[in-house]
Design a protein around this motif. Structure first.
Motif, PDB file in Angstrom:
ATOM      1  N   ARG A  49       0.828  -1.211   0.000  1.00 15.24           N
ATOM      2  CA  ARG A  49       0.000   0.000   0.000  1.00 15.24           C
ATOM      3  C   ARG A  49       0.858   1.255   0.000  1.00 15.24           C
ATOM      4  O   ARG A  49       0.533   2.239  -0.647  1.00 15.24           O
ATOM      5  N   LEU A  54      -1.144   4.337  -1.549  1.00 14.66           N
ATOM      6  CA  LEU A  54      -2.466   4.306  -0.923  1.00 14.66           C
ATOM      7  C   LEU A  54      -2.365   4.681   0.550  1.00 14.66           C
ATOM      8  O   LEU A  54      -3.295   5.202   1.140  1.00 14.66           O
ATOM      9  N   GLU A  88     -10.567  -5.995  -6.797  1.00 13.71           N
ATOM     10  CA  GLU A  88     -11.978  -5.628  -6.879  1.00 13.71           C
ATOM     11  C   GLU A  88     -12.225  -4.763  -8.097  1.00 13.71           C
ATOM     12  O   GLU A  88     -11.506  -3.814  -8.347  1.00 13.71           O
TER      13      GLU A  88
ATOM     14  N   GLU B  79     -17.001   3.347  -3.866  1.00 15.59           N
ATOM     15  CA  GLU B  79     -15.646   2.948  -4.259  1.00 15.59           C
ATOM     16  C   GLU B  79     -14.914   2.357  -3.047  1.00 15.59           C
ATOM     17  O   GLU B  79     -14.161   1.397  -3.174  1.00 15.59           O
ATOM     18  N   SER B  82     -16.688  -1.153  -2.064  1.00 21.82           N
ATOM     19  CA  SER B  82     -16.406  -2.280  -2.950  1.00 21.82           C
ATOM     20  C   SER B  82     -14.910  -2.544  -3.081  1.00 21.82           C
ATOM     21  O   SER B  82     -14.500  -3.568  -3.613  1.00 21.82           O
ATOM     22  N   GLY B  83     -14.085  -1.623  -2.597  1.00 22.02           N
ATOM     23  CA  GLY B  83     -12.637  -1.816  -2.688  1.00 22.02           C
ATOM     24  C   GLY B  83     -12.044  -1.338  -4.001  1.00 22.02           C
ATOM     25  O   GLY B  83     -10.833  -1.369  -4.191  1.00 22.02           O
ATOM     26  N   THR B  84     -12.892  -0.850  -4.908  1.00 26.82           N
ATOM     27  CA  THR B  84     -12.395  -0.399  -6.214  1.00 26.82           C
ATOM     28  C   THR B  84     -11.574   0.880  -6.096  1.00 26.82           C
ATOM     29  O   THR B  84     -10.838   1.221  -7.016  1.00 26.82           O
ATOM     30  N   ILE B  85     -11.691   1.557  -4.960  1.00 21.53           N
ATOM     31  CA  ILE B  85     -10.933   2.794  -4.755  1.00 21.53           C
ATOM     32  C   ILE B  85      -9.431   2.558  -4.929  1.00 21.53           C
ATOM     33  O   ILE B  85      -8.715   3.406  -5.428  1.00 21.53           O
ATOM     34  N   LYS B  86      -8.973   1.348  -4.549  1.00 24.12           N
ATOM     35  CA  LYS B  86      -7.532   1.062  -4.620  1.00 24.12           C
ATOM     36  C   LYS B  86      -7.047   1.117  -6.063  1.00 24.12           C
ATOM     37  O   LYS B  86      -6.056   1.772  -6.369  1.00 24.12           O
ATOM     38  N   ALA B 267      -8.983   0.127   2.732  1.00 28.31           N
ATOM     39  CA  ALA B 267     -10.251  -0.594   2.563  1.00 28.31           C
ATOM     40  C   ALA B 267     -10.009  -2.047   2.192  1.00 28.31           C
ATOM     41  O   ALA B 267      -9.074  -2.345   1.486  1.00 28.31           O
TER      42      ALA B 267
END
Ligand SMILES: Nc1ncnc2c1ncn2[C@@H]1O[C@H](COP(=O)(O)OP(=O)(O)OP(=O)(O)O)[C@@H](O)[C@H]1O
Ligand SMILES: [Mg+2]
Lengths: 306, 267
Positions: A49, A54, A88, B79, B82-86, B267
């Protein structure tokens, strides 16, 4: 060692007084598959990360192609493709729309490239379906696809084999090795599947409790030259021992029907030749190589999560 | 660097590829049709199309606000959920620009909703009440008390303009709550509660004589009362209200962007 494409220098992360990553320093050269191994909760995902921006670093910095992640994020990150934990995607979009979504965010990715990548990860048949209908392995493949879309120089994969079937794991492994060798990119793979790392990586770093405890080379001449304990099944152990002693080896009896020697690869061939010449029947030869798993448990002391 | 419009395009896709956005548009148009037909069957054709359009717009703008808040609140929160933010953030774009692309797409959606509401109420009521109208424009003028000499069409345009201004502030509030708390449900709940609940309650507060009440956001969200007169008898004036809304707006935007840029994404 080639020029490092990634440099982690004294990277620490503290959250609420707890040190999760403790002064991590690592260099990754181009053309190498680098494994990042550690038990659950050791800080693999946290490190990743920070590598992709992130999470902020409490101390230290990470450079990618000479650009600091903390200070020149947009420049540094364009060389990076990554999966962080589970890949995801937008479930209400098709696999193709998902890839186009990421393609739009980086200039110069053509539709042709998107199709090429889809083919590469073997999703041609289902790419127009909604991601909602994908299996875990298919999502993982889509995750790999978005990570390599822009031909990154550094590919970061957090447990990429999670959910893949044996054929998928093999394909991914072969593909990663190919990417590293042919395209010369650096690949950083985290896993706690030790046997997996052994097959995939050139070097492996072992992390525990947020500290780097060891970096080992897996492939190459060094590991070939290592000696191992070799078990040879024979019909007459006593005769075998005599025959081997005559050719300068130091065998010991191992059970009723076997002997053991400590030797390297060449030694195994020589021993076999000596036994056959001495009229001994050889039923089997097993080299007991210390696996990474053994080494790993040795180094981490087989400790539980912590 | 890349093209910012591509980011907005991505965010638009996330709004329009989902059924719920189209359901919202559908409900808005269907409600307008329903109200007009009911009016027609119970009240007859003896009404000005502008009167019906204005009443309908007033009621349905409430619904529109709810819909727009839902979209504004879910954009960032989903986002994260759902974890799509990453995967969204690890691109060669600053977080500020990614957030801005979301904000722009939300505002565009709100404008689209308003445009659809305007067009559908106008068309439906023209068909139901406007063709060979039994009511003269003068009578309409008297009934609606249009200020000044502006025609009814101009009045409706101004009405929508004022509504959109305060909607922008409301949506920015919802966007802020969802970005800070990363929860769409909380953002929807809180914004609508503040809007519908507190808003009515605050009208009562207005009778109290405290100075600070003049500075509450909710005292200034209804701008339509200023159409035709920028200064009202109760002492409020358009520029003061716009100033207060602007100040809140700046604070909301600053907080939202600050938090989004600083946040660790775990997340
Ligand atoms: N946001 C957070 N706040 C506080 N502690 C955290 C946070 N994220 C991770 N941690 C802690 O940091 C440590 C490392 O977590 P991390 O997810 O990096 O482990 P990991 O090596 O990826 O484990 P796994 O193999 O299970 O994926 C854990 O002890 C975890 O509890
Ligand atoms: Mg992990």
């Amino acid at each position: 060692m080639a020029q490092p494409v990634v440099r982690l220098q004294n990277v620490s992360k503290r959250i609420g007084g707890r040190t999760i990553i403790d002064r991590l320093t690592l260099d990754l050269p181009l053309g190498e598959v680098f494994g990042f191994l550690g038990p659950n909760g050791s800080g693999k995902t946290t490190t990743i990360r920070m590598m992709v921006g992130l999470m902020s670093m409490t101390e230290g910095d990470i450079w990618i192609n000479g650009h600091s992640i903390a200070k020149e994020y947009e420049k540094a990150i364009r060389y990076v493709g990554a999966i962080v934990e589970n890949p995801e995607m937008y479930k209400y979009l098709s696999g193709y729309d998902n890839l186009m979504h990421y393609a739009r965010m980086i200039p110069g990715i053509t539709e042709h490239r998107v199709h090429e990548v889809v083919k590469l990860v073997g999703l041609e048949g289902r790419i127009q379906d909604k991601v909602r209908t994908y299996s875990l392995g298919m999502r993982q493949r889509l995750g790999v696809a978005q990570a390599i879309l822009h031909k990154p120089q550094l590919l970061i994969l957090d447990e990429p084999t999670n959910g893949l079937d044996p054929a998928g794991i093999r394909e991914l492994r072969d593909y990663l090795r190919l990417l590293a060798k042919e395209e010369g990119i650096a690949i950083f793979v985290s896993s706690h599947l030790l046997s997996e790392m052994e097959l995939m990586c050139d070097r492996v770093a072992i992390i525990q409790g947020g500290k780097l405890i060891d970096v080992r080379t897996i492939r190459g001449a060094e590991s070939r030259a290592e000696t191992a304990r070799v078990i040879i099944e024979v019909d007459r152990p006593q005769g075998a021992i005599e025959a081997l002693q005559a050719s300068g080896l130091a065998p010991v009896q191992e059970g009723e029907q076997a002997i053991a020697i400590e030797t390297d690869r060449e030694g195994i061939a020589a021993a076999n030749a000596a036994l056959v010449a001495g009229g001994i029947k050889v039923y089997g030869i097993r080299a007991h190589v210390k696996s990474l798993e053994d080494q790993f448990l040795e180094v981490t002391g087989g400790e539980s999560i912590g | 660097m890349g093209n910012f419009l591509q980011l907005v395009h991505n965010e638009n896709i996330k709004i329009y590829k989902r059924a719920r956005s189209w359901v919202m548009l559908g409900i808005l148009v269907a409600s307008a049709i329903l109200i007009s037909i009911l009016w027609l069957s119970f009240g007859g054709r003896d009404t000005s199309m502008w009167e019906v359009m204005s009443t309908e717009s007033m009621i349905l703008f409430m619904l529109l606000t709810i819909f727009a808040v839902v979209i504004a609140a879910s954009s960032v929160a989903e986002e994260f959920a759902s974890g799509t933010i990453k995967l969204l953030l690890i691109r060669p774009w600053s977080r500020s620009k990614i957030l801005l692309s979301k904000y722009v797409s939300i505002m565009l959606f709100a404008v689209l909703l308003a445009a659809v509401l305007f067009a559908s109420t106008w068309l439906i009521n023209w068909i139901c009440f406007g063709i060979n109208s039994a009511v003269s424009l003068d009578e309409t003028q008297q009934m609606l008390l249009f200020p000044g000499s502006s025609g009814p069409f101009a009045y409706m345009l101004m009405y929508y303009g004022m509504k959109l201004l305060s909607l922008a502030v409301t949506l920015t509030l919802a966007f802020m709550i969802s970005t800070i708390f990363r929860s769409g449900a909380l953002a929807i709940g809180l914004s609508l509660f503040l809007l519908l609940g507190v808003n009515n309650f605050v009208l009562l507060l207005g009778y109290l004589e405290y100075e600070w009440i003049d500075y509450l956001l909710f005292m200034h969200l209804d701008l339509t009362k200023y159409i035709g007169a920028t200064r009202l008898e109760d002492g409020s004036n358009l520029w003061f209200s716009l100033g207060i809304l602007g100040a809140y707006y700046v604070i909301f935007v600053a907080l939202t962007w600050y938090v989004f840029n600083k946040r660790d994404v775990a997340a």
